[in-house]
Motif scaffolding. Sequence first.
Motif, PDB file in Angstrom:
ATOM      1  N   GLY A   1       0.783  -1.222   0.000  1.00  0.00           N
ATOM      2  CA  GLY A   1       0.000   0.000   0.000  1.00  0.00           C
ATOM      3  C   GLY A   1       0.814   1.271   0.000  1.00  0.00           C
ATOM      4  O   GLY A   1       1.966   1.300  -0.428  1.00  0.00           O
ATOM      5  N   ILE A   2       0.199   2.332   0.514  1.00  0.00           N
ATOM      6  CA  ILE A   2       0.801   3.657   0.478  1.00  0.00           C
ATOM      7  C   ILE A   2       1.630   3.917   1.726  1.00  0.00           C
ATOM      8  O   ILE A   2       1.517   3.222   2.730  1.00  0.00           O
ATOM      9  N   GLY A   3       2.462   4.951   1.653  1.00  0.00           N
ATOM     10  CA  GLY A   3       3.199   5.443   2.812  1.00  0.00           C
ATOM     11  C   GLY A   3       2.826   6.896   3.009  1.00  0.00           C
ATOM     12  O   GLY A   3       2.593   7.625   2.047  1.00  0.00           O
ATOM     13  N   THR A   4       2.764   7.326   4.257  1.00  0.00           N
ATOM     14  CA  THR A   4       2.375   8.702   4.521  1.00  0.00           C
ATOM     15  C   THR A   4       3.129   9.253   5.729  1.00  0.00           C
ATOM     16  O   THR A   4       3.572   8.490   6.594  1.00  0.00           O
ATOM     17  N   GLY A   5       3.282  10.563   5.753  1.00  0.00           N
ATOM     18  CA  GLY A   5       3.927  11.234   6.875  1.00  0.00           C
ATOM     19  C   GLY A   5       3.565  12.708   6.866  1.00  0.00           C
ATOM     20  O   GLY A   5       2.947  13.196   5.925  1.00  0.00           O
ATOM     21  N   VAL A   6       3.946  13.407   7.925  1.00  0.00           N
ATOM     22  CA  VAL A   6       3.701  14.843   8.053  1.00  0.00           C
ATOM     23  C   VAL A   6       5.026  15.502   8.401  1.00  0.00           C
ATOM     24  O   VAL A   6       5.759  15.019   9.262  1.00  0.00           O
ATOM     25  N   THR A   7       5.312  16.617   7.735  1.00  0.00           N
ATOM     26  CA  THR A   7       6.565  17.316   7.999  1.00  0.00           C
ATOM     27  C   THR A   7       6.474  18.100   9.307  1.00  0.00           C
ATOM     28  O   THR A   7       5.412  18.595   9.682  1.00  0.00           O
ATOM     29  N   VAL A   8       7.616  18.200   9.980  1.00  0.00           N
ATOM     30  CA  VAL A   8       7.716  18.996  11.205  1.00  0.00           C
ATOM     31  C   VAL A   8       8.276  20.365  10.843  1.00  0.00           C
ATOM     32  O   VAL A   8       8.548  20.649   9.670  1.00  0.00           O
ATOM     33  N   ILE A   9       8.479  21.223  11.815  1.00  0.00           N
ATOM     34  CA  ILE A   9       8.888  22.615  11.576  1.00  0.00           C
ATOM     35  C   ILE A   9      10.159  22.732  10.728  1.00  0.00           C
ATOM     36  O   ILE A   9      10.300  23.659   9.942  1.00  0.00           O
ATOM     37  N   SER A  10      11.060  21.768  10.841  1.00  0.00           N
ATOM     38  CA  SER A  10      12.297  21.793  10.053  1.00  0.00           C
ATOM     39  C   SER A  10      12.108  21.275   8.637  1.00  0.00           C
ATOM     40  O   SER A  10      13.039  21.295   7.836  1.00  0.00           O
ATOM     41  N   GLY A  11      10.888  20.795   8.306  1.00  0.00           N
ATOM     42  CA  GLY A  11      10.614  20.219   6.989  1.00  0.00           C
ATOM     43  C   GLY A  11      10.887  18.731   6.924  1.00  0.00           C
ATOM     44  O   GLY A  11      10.653  18.107   5.895  1.00  0.00           O
ATOM     45  N   ASP A  12      11.392  18.150   8.014  1.00  0.00           N
ATOM     46  CA  ASP A  12      11.716  16.721   8.035  1.00  0.00           C
ATOM     47  C   ASP A  12      10.450  15.877   8.136  1.00  0.00           C
ATOM     48  O   ASP A  12       9.463  16.293   8.747  1.00  0.00           O
ATOM     49  N   TYR A  13      10.508  14.696   7.522  1.00  0.00           N
ATOM     50  CA  TYR A  13       9.390  13.756   7.581  1.00  0.00           C
ATOM     51  C   TYR A  13       9.948  12.342   7.669  1.00  0.00           C
ATOM     52  O   TYR A  13      11.117  12.092   7.360  1.00  0.00           O
ATOM     53  N   ASP A  14       9.113  11.416   8.090  1.00  0.00           N
ATOM     54  CA  ASP A  14       9.385   9.995   7.931  1.00  0.00           C
ATOM     55  C   ASP A  14       8.057   9.336   7.603  1.00  0.00           C
ATOM     56  O   ASP A  14       6.992   9.869   7.880  1.00  0.00           O
ATOM     57  N   LEU A  15       8.128   8.186   6.938  1.00  0.00           N
ATOM     58  CA  LEU A  15       6.921   7.533   6.450  1.00  0.00           C
ATOM     59  C   LEU A  15       6.507   6.350   7.305  1.00  0.00           C
ATOM     60  O   LEU A  15       7.353   5.653   7.867  1.00  0.00           O
ATOM     61  N   THR A  16       5.208   6.146   7.363  1.00  0.00           N
ATOM     62  CA  THR A  16       4.643   4.942   7.946  1.00  0.00           C
ATOM     63  C   THR A  16       3.728   4.316   6.902  1.00  0.00           C
ATOM     64  O   THR A  16       3.291   4.982   5.956  1.00  0.00           O
ATOM     65  N   THR A  17       3.455   3.038   7.078  1.00  0.00           N
ATOM     66  CA  THR A  17       2.494   2.337   6.228  1.00  0.00           C
ATOM     67  C   THR A  17       1.213   2.223   7.037  1.00  0.00           C
ATOM     68  O   THR A  17       1.176   1.469   8.016  1.00  0.00           O
ATOM     69  N   PRO A  18       0.171   2.994   6.681  1.00  0.00           N
ATOM     70  CA  PRO A  18      -1.052   2.989   7.472  1.00  0.00           C
ATOM     71  C   PRO A  18      -1.684   1.594   7.547  1.00  0.00           C
ATOM     72  O   PRO A  18      -1.800   0.898   6.544  1.00  0.00           O
ATOM     73  N   GLN A  19      -2.061   1.213   8.759  1.00  0.00           N
ATOM     74  CA  GLN A  19      -2.708  -0.072   9.044  1.00  0.00           C
ATOM     75  C   GLN A  19      -3.881   0.179   9.968  1.00  0.00           C
ATOM     76  O   GLN A  19      -3.899   1.161  10.694  1.00  0.00           O
ATOM     77  N   PRO A  20      -4.848  -0.736   9.984  1.00  0.00           N
ATOM     78  CA  PRO A  20      -5.919  -0.609  10.971  1.00  0.00           C
ATOM     79  C   PRO A  20      -5.318  -0.648  12.378  1.00  0.00           C
ATOM     80  O   PRO A  20      -4.342  -1.358  12.612  1.00  0.00           O
ATOM     81  N   GLY A  21      -5.863   0.132  13.273  1.00  0.00           N
ATOM     82  CA  GLY A  21      -5.356   0.143  14.645  1.00  0.00           C
ATOM     83  C   GLY A  21      -4.936   1.537  15.051  1.00  0.00           C
ATOM     84  O   GLY A  21      -5.172   2.515  14.353  1.00  0.00           O
ATOM     85  N   SER A  22      -4.275   1.610  16.189  1.00  0.00           N
ATOM     86  CA  SER A  22      -3.893   2.908  16.748  1.00  0.00           C
ATOM     87  C   SER A  22      -2.719   3.518  15.985  1.00  0.00           C
ATOM     88  O   SER A  22      -1.932   2.818  15.359  1.00  0.00           O
ATOM     89  N   LEU A  23      -2.617   4.838  16.059  1.00  0.00           N
ATOM     90  CA  LEU A  23      -1.530   5.547  15.395  1.00  0.00           C
ATOM     91  C   LEU A  23      -0.170   5.128  15.933  1.00  0.00           C
ATOM     92  O   LEU A  23       0.810   5.118  15.210  1.00  0.00           O
ATOM     93  N   GLU A  24      -0.113   4.788  17.214  1.00  0.00           N
ATOM     94  CA  GLU A  24       1.158   4.407  17.829  1.00  0.00           C
ATOM     95  C   GLU A  24       1.692   3.083  17.290  1.00  0.00           C
ATOM     96  O   GLU A  24       2.872   2.810  17.382  1.00  0.00           O
ATOM     97  N   SER A  25       0.806   2.243  16.743  1.00  0.00           N
ATOM     98  CA  SER A  25       1.237   0.925  16.282  1.00  0.00           C
ATOM     99  C   SER A  25       1.498   0.866  14.776  1.00  0.00           C
ATOM    100  O   SER A  25       1.699  -0.210  14.227  1.00  0.00           O
ATOM    101  N   GLN A  26       1.494   2.014  14.115  1.00  0.00           N
ATOM    102  CA  GLN A  26       1.710   2.025  12.674  1.00  0.00           C
ATOM    103  C   GLN A  26       3.167   1.686  12.347  1.00  0.00           C
ATOM    104  O   GLN A  26       4.085   2.259  12.934  1.00  0.00           O
ATOM    105  N   PRO A  27       3.385   0.737  11.410  1.00  0.00           N
ATOM    106  CA  PRO A  27       4.766   0.358  11.093  1.00  0.00           C
ATOM    107  C   PRO A  27       5.513   1.472  10.358  1.00  0.00           C
ATOM    108  O   PRO A  27       4.971   2.108   9.458  1.00  0.00           O
TER     109      PRO A  27
END
Length: 163
Positions: free
Chosen positions: A65-91
């Motif tokens: 599937g897809i990968g997604t992330g959000v940039t922080v104030i410095s413009g840095d991001y990292d990706l997770t692969t969205p899965q059903p469940g809590s945000l903390e458990s996203q790979p």
Amino acid sequence: MFVRKNLVFALLTLSGISIGCVQSKTEPAYFADLVIVYGKVTLDGNPVSGATITFIPADMSQSGGIGTGVTVISGDYDLTTPQPGSLESQPKGIVPGNYKVTITKLQMPDGSPVPEGTDDAMAMAMDAREAIPAKYSDSDKTELLVEVDHTSPFVQNFELKSE
């Protein structure tokens, strides 16, 4: 943009449905193949904070599937692969493959950030606009194509230019 939110939601839903169909009581095999992806997003040389970056498989049959992330104030991001469940458990990471990438960010007409806690529909009702040029933010027009190989971590910076 409301359309952007619907596209991301649809992709997340499709990703979750396709993953749910192959999930068993153990973790799917492709999780072992996830590559950590991170980088920085700039627009005209300035870091872009609060932007949503989405890696959409160029071939929708690509497992993972897809990968997604959000940039922080410095413009840095990292990706997770969205899965059903809590945000903390996203790979963390995504499956190697070819991706088209969108980078989106809403802002108020005066250039200020959308107020905290405002969803895209409400922001649009307040005349919020897409801050990133369509050649990067529109999934049909994006010029951003990335091939993620098996090298982990995989660093992908995006140096965007205004139109």
